[in-house]
Design a protein around this motif. Structure first.
Motif, PDB file in Angstrom:
ATOM      1  N   ILE A   2     -29.728  24.953  32.849  1.00 58.26           N
ATOM      2  CA  ILE A   2     -28.307  25.251  32.675  1.00 58.26           C
ATOM      3  C   ILE A   2     -27.424  24.033  32.989  1.00 58.26           C
ATOM      4  N   ARG A   3     -28.044  22.923  33.395  1.00 57.84           N
ATOM      5  CA  ARG A   3     -27.318  21.643  33.492  1.00 57.84           C
ATOM      6  C   ARG A   3     -27.962  20.685  32.491  1.00 57.84           C
ATOM      7  N   ILE A   4     -27.408  20.700  31.288  1.00 58.70           N
ATOM      8  CA  ILE A   4     -27.954  19.916  30.170  1.00 58.70           C
ATOM      9  C   ILE A   4     -26.964  18.816  29.828  1.00 58.70           C
ATOM     10  N   GLY A   5     -27.417  17.568  29.897  1.00 56.08           N
ATOM     11  CA  GLY A   5     -26.548  16.435  29.598  1.00 56.08           C
ATOM     12  C   GLY A   5     -26.693  15.977  28.159  1.00 56.08           C
ATOM     13  N   LEU A   6     -25.679  15.294  27.666  1.00 50.96           N
ATOM     14  CA  LEU A   6     -25.713  14.689  26.333  1.00 50.96           C
ATOM     15  C   LEU A   6     -25.316  13.230  26.437  1.00 50.96           C
ATOM     16  N   VAL A   7     -26.144  12.349  25.876  1.00 49.16           N
ATOM     17  CA  VAL A   7     -25.780  10.945  25.716  1.00 49.16           C
ATOM     18  C   VAL A   7     -25.294  10.790  24.281  1.00 49.16           C
ATOM     19  N   ALA A   8     -23.990  10.661  24.110  1.00 48.73           N
ATOM     20  CA  ALA A   8     -23.359  10.680  22.787  1.00 48.73           C
ATOM     21  C   ALA A   8     -23.227   9.278  22.217  1.00 48.73           C
ATOM     22  N   GLY A   9     -22.935   9.211  20.919  1.00 51.86           N
ATOM     23  CA  GLY A   9     -22.858   7.941  20.208  1.00 51.86           C
ATOM     24  C   GLY A   9     -21.494   7.279  20.262  1.00 51.86           C
ATOM     25  N   LEU A  10     -21.284   6.361  19.354  1.00 54.39           N
ATOM     26  CA  LEU A  10     -20.061   5.562  19.308  1.00 54.39           C
ATOM     27  C   LEU A  10     -18.857   6.449  18.991  1.00 54.39           C
ATOM     28  N   PRO A  11     -17.811   6.427  19.819  1.00 55.54           N
ATOM     29  CA  PRO A  11     -16.634   7.250  19.543  1.00 55.54           C
ATOM     30  C   PRO A  11     -16.016   6.896  18.189  1.00 55.54           C
ATOM     31  N   GLY A  12     -15.525   7.915  17.485  1.00 51.92           N
ATOM     32  CA  GLY A  12     -14.869   7.699  16.199  1.00 51.92           C
ATOM     33  C   GLY A  12     -15.756   7.943  15.006  1.00 51.92           C
ATOM     34  N   LEU A  13     -17.084   7.912  15.192  1.00 59.10           N
ATOM     35  CA  LEU A  13     -17.985   8.189  14.082  1.00 59.10           C
ATOM     36  C   LEU A  13     -18.080   9.698  13.873  1.00 59.10           C
ATOM     37  N   SER A  14     -18.164  10.116  12.605  1.00 58.73           N
ATOM     38  CA  SER A  14     -18.295  11.547  12.323  1.00 58.73           C
ATOM     39  C   SER A  14     -19.583  12.098  12.911  1.00 58.73           C
ATOM     40  N   THR A  15     -20.632  11.299  12.934  1.00 54.23           N
ATOM     41  CA  THR A  15     -21.899  11.763  13.510  1.00 54.23           C
ATOM     42  C   THR A  15     -21.730  12.078  14.998  1.00 54.23           C
ATOM     43  N   THR A  16     -21.000  11.250  15.709  1.00 54.37           N
ATOM     44  CA  THR A  16     -20.764  11.484  17.128  1.00 54.37           C
ATOM     45  C   THR A  16     -19.969  12.762  17.340  1.00 54.37           C
ATOM     46  N   THR A  17     -18.888  12.913  16.578  1.00 54.21           N
ATOM     47  CA  THR A  17     -18.033  14.095  16.716  1.00 54.21           C
ATOM     48  C   THR A  17     -18.811  15.374  16.430  1.00 54.21           C
ATOM     49  N   GLU A  18     -19.617  15.355  15.362  1.00 57.31           N
ATOM     50  CA  GLU A  18     -20.347  16.561  14.973  1.00 57.31           C
ATOM     51  C   GLU A  18     -21.470  16.884  15.962  1.00 57.31           C
ATOM     52  N   ARG A  19     -22.125  15.867  16.494  1.00 59.72           N
ATOM     53  CA  ARG A  19     -23.212  16.136  17.441  1.00 59.72           C
ATOM     54  C   ARG A  19     -22.674  16.642  18.776  1.00 59.72           C
ATOM     55  N   ILE A  20     -21.508  16.151  19.183  1.00 58.01           N
ATOM     56  CA  ILE A  20     -20.872  16.708  20.381  1.00 58.01           C
ATOM     57  C   ILE A  20     -20.496  18.164  20.142  1.00 58.01           C
ATOM     58  N   ALA A  21     -19.983  18.463  18.943  1.00 62.58           N
ATOM     59  CA  ALA A  21     -19.635  19.847  18.608  1.00 62.58           C
ATOM     60  C   ALA A  21     -20.873  20.741  18.666  1.00 62.58           C
ATOM     61  N   GLY A  22     -22.018  20.243  18.182  1.00 67.40           N
ATOM     62  CA  GLY A  22     -23.256  21.008  18.252  1.00 67.40           C
ATOM     63  C   GLY A  22     -23.703  21.233  19.684  1.00 67.40           C
ATOM     64  N   TYR A  23     -23.533  20.227  20.509  1.00 68.89           N
ATOM     65  CA  TYR A  23     -23.879  20.332  21.934  1.00 68.89           C
ATOM     66  C   TYR A  23     -23.063  21.442  22.596  1.00 68.89           C
ATOM     67  N   ARG A  24     -21.772  21.435  22.348  1.00 71.83           N
ATOM     68  CA  ARG A  24     -20.906  22.442  22.960  1.00 71.83           C
ATOM     69  C   ARG A  24     -21.203  23.833  22.409  1.00 71.83           C
ATOM     70  N   ALA A  25     -21.537  23.909  21.114  1.00 72.71           N
ATOM     71  CA  ALA A  25     -21.870  25.200  20.525  1.00 72.71           C
ATOM     72  C   ALA A  25     -23.153  25.764  21.125  1.00 72.71           C
ATOM     73  N   GLY A  26     -24.129  24.904  21.386  1.00 73.00           N
ATOM     74  CA  GLY A  26     -25.367  25.354  22.002  1.00 73.00           C
ATOM     75  C   GLY A  26     -25.138  25.896  23.397  1.00 73.00           C
ATOM     76  N   LEU A  27     -24.289  25.210  24.174  1.00 73.00           N
ATOM     77  CA  LEU A  27     -23.955  25.708  25.510  1.00 73.00           C
ATOM     78  C   LEU A  27     -23.260  27.060  25.426  1.00 73.00           C
ATOM     79  N   GLU A  28     -22.293  27.151  24.533  1.00 71.74           N
ATOM     80  CA  GLU A  28     -21.530  28.390  24.396  1.00 71.74           C
ATOM     81  C   GLU A  28     -22.431  29.551  23.979  1.00 71.74           C
ATOM     82  N   ARG A  29     -23.385  29.263  23.096  1.00 70.50           N
ATOM     83  CA  ARG A  29     -24.283  30.324  22.619  1.00 70.50           C
ATOM     84  C   ARG A  29     -25.069  30.935  23.780  1.00 70.50           C
ATOM     85  N   TYR A  30     -25.369  30.147  24.797  1.00 69.37           N
ATOM     86  CA  TYR A  30     -26.111  30.648  25.954  1.00 69.37           C
ATOM     87  C   TYR A  30     -25.196  30.994  27.128  1.00 69.37           C
ATOM     88  N   GLY A  31     -23.893  30.996  26.901  1.00 66.10           N
ATOM     89  CA  GLY A  31     -22.973  31.346  27.969  1.00 66.10           C
ATOM     90  C   GLY A  31     -22.878  30.311  29.065  1.00 66.10           C
TER      91      GLY A  31
END
Length: 372
Positions: A176-205
């Motif tokens: 329940i403490r899951i970290g993310l090492v994200a990519g270069l700010p401003g890239l669409s890949t970075t933004t979308e992967r952060i969004a996926g990270y947050r969605a995964g956390l939310e899905r598990y409450g």
């Protein structure tokens, strides 16, 4: 050296007919076309591509601007672009923009000055200058891997859902403490992967904790520093997701320096599978991108744009595959399962655990804090 006159004489046709076959400027009967091509083969005739470009206004060349030297992922994309371009009779001119907006504009301008028919670009985090240059000169272009709105042809792999799946997999194992090492700010890949990270956390409450999100700037050294910061936090992660292959290497270095073992001390999963990921001990659980298909699709989009300049722009997203090994802390499964297929229960939730309920902490190993 054979000439077009020699080819025409051998095939029993006019020089103009040979030109039409070579330049595809007028339909030619199949039997006549075959006779010309056979004569070219027999005589070893090599067409003058410079002269042909004067006739067709095309050089049958494509410019490719990707950071292939600094990013191994783009090397595989390059292979897909090259093989697809050669298959269609196009040559390739390659430039490395180094993910720098100023250098990016410079290399695209140089490719344009060499009269390529169009360009394929993996854009930087600040592509405004590039977009303005391409629009002002009406250069046919396709963007790959990183998206720049919806006004251009572009192709990329799925980003959000695969990262969400990695997070859900770790949460299903009790983290329940899951970290993310994200990519270069401003890239669409970075933004979308952060969004996926947050969605995964939310899905598990699970709550989103800003302290568990660290910027690795898409490079090994940046990820190494990011992991050290995560480990030094008051509540360090018990599992980490890295958002590209270069950052996975940096994360592993940081964990080794800290004297931590994967997965005994900390679970690690990564976006981007790579050729030696299964050689590591443990093997790396990863998301595999269809790198070569991304490159090949970019070529198809560009050639279609050259033939149909007025058609609406298209964005193509290609599915990834979940490659289950053992760095996540569980037994490896058959690798390469597409993410659009239903997953077995252990990847989404433990037996008997409601998916929409937060997971309780699980007992830690001797000498460790519990997973919490």
């Amino acid at each position: 050296m054979a000439t077009m006159v020699d080819v025409a004489r051998r095939a029993g046709v006019s020089v103009a007919t040979v030109s039409h076959v070579l330049n595809e400027t007028r339909p030619v009967r199949p039997d006549t076309r075959k006779a010309v091509l056979d004569a070219i083969e027999d005589l070893g005739y090599i067409p003058n591509t410079l002269a042909r470009s004067l006739v067709t206004a095309r050089t049958r060349s494509i410019g490719l601007a990707v950071s292939a030297i600094s990013n191994p992922y783009f090397t595989e994309i390059l292979q897909g672009v090259e093989s697809s371009a050669l298959e269609q009779g196009y040559g390739l001119l390659i430039a490395d923009p180094h993910d720098d907006p100023e250098h990016e504009r410079k290399v695209v301008r140089l490719l344009h000055e060499r009269r390529v028919d169009g360009v394929i670009v993996a854009p930087s985090a600040e592509p405004a200058g590039l977009l303005e240059y391409l629009a002002r000169r009406k250069i046919p272009a396709v963007f790959l891997d990183r998206l720049v709105g919806d006004a251009h042809d572009q192709v990329c792999a799925e980003n959000s859902r695969p990262v969400e799946q990695l997070v859900r997999h770790l949460a299903g194992l009790g983290h329940i403490r899951i970290g993310l090492v994200a990519g270069l700010p401003g890239l669409s890949t970075t933004t979308e992967r952060i969004a996926g990270y947050r969605a995964g956390l939310e899905r598990y409450g699970l709550p989103f904790r800003p302290g568990l999100l660290a910027e690795g700037h898409s490079e090994a050294r940046g990820a190494e520093d990011a992991v050290h910061r995560l480990l030094a936090s008051p509540e360090p992660p018990t599992a980490i997701v890295t958002a590209n292959n270069a950052m996975t290497i940096g994360a592993l270095r940081a964990l080794r320096t800290a004297g931590l073992s994967v997965p005994d001390d900390l679970a690690l999963v990564c976006f981007d599978d790579f050729s030696w990921a299964d050689v590591f001990s443990p093997g790396l659980t990863a998301i595999s991108q269809p790198s070569r298909e991304v490159g090949a699709t970019a070529v198809r989009l560009l050639l279609d744009r050259l033939e149909n300049p007025g058609r609406p722009p298209r964005t193509v997203r290609l599915p990834c595959a979940f490659v289950h090994r053992t760095s996540c802390g569980c037994v490896a499964e058959t690798p390469g399962r597409p993410l659009d297929q239903p997953l077995d229960q252990p990847l989404d939730q433990p037996l008997g655990q409601p998916l929409d309920q937060p997971l309780p902490g699980t007992p830690g190993r001797p000498g460790k804090d519990p997973v919490s």
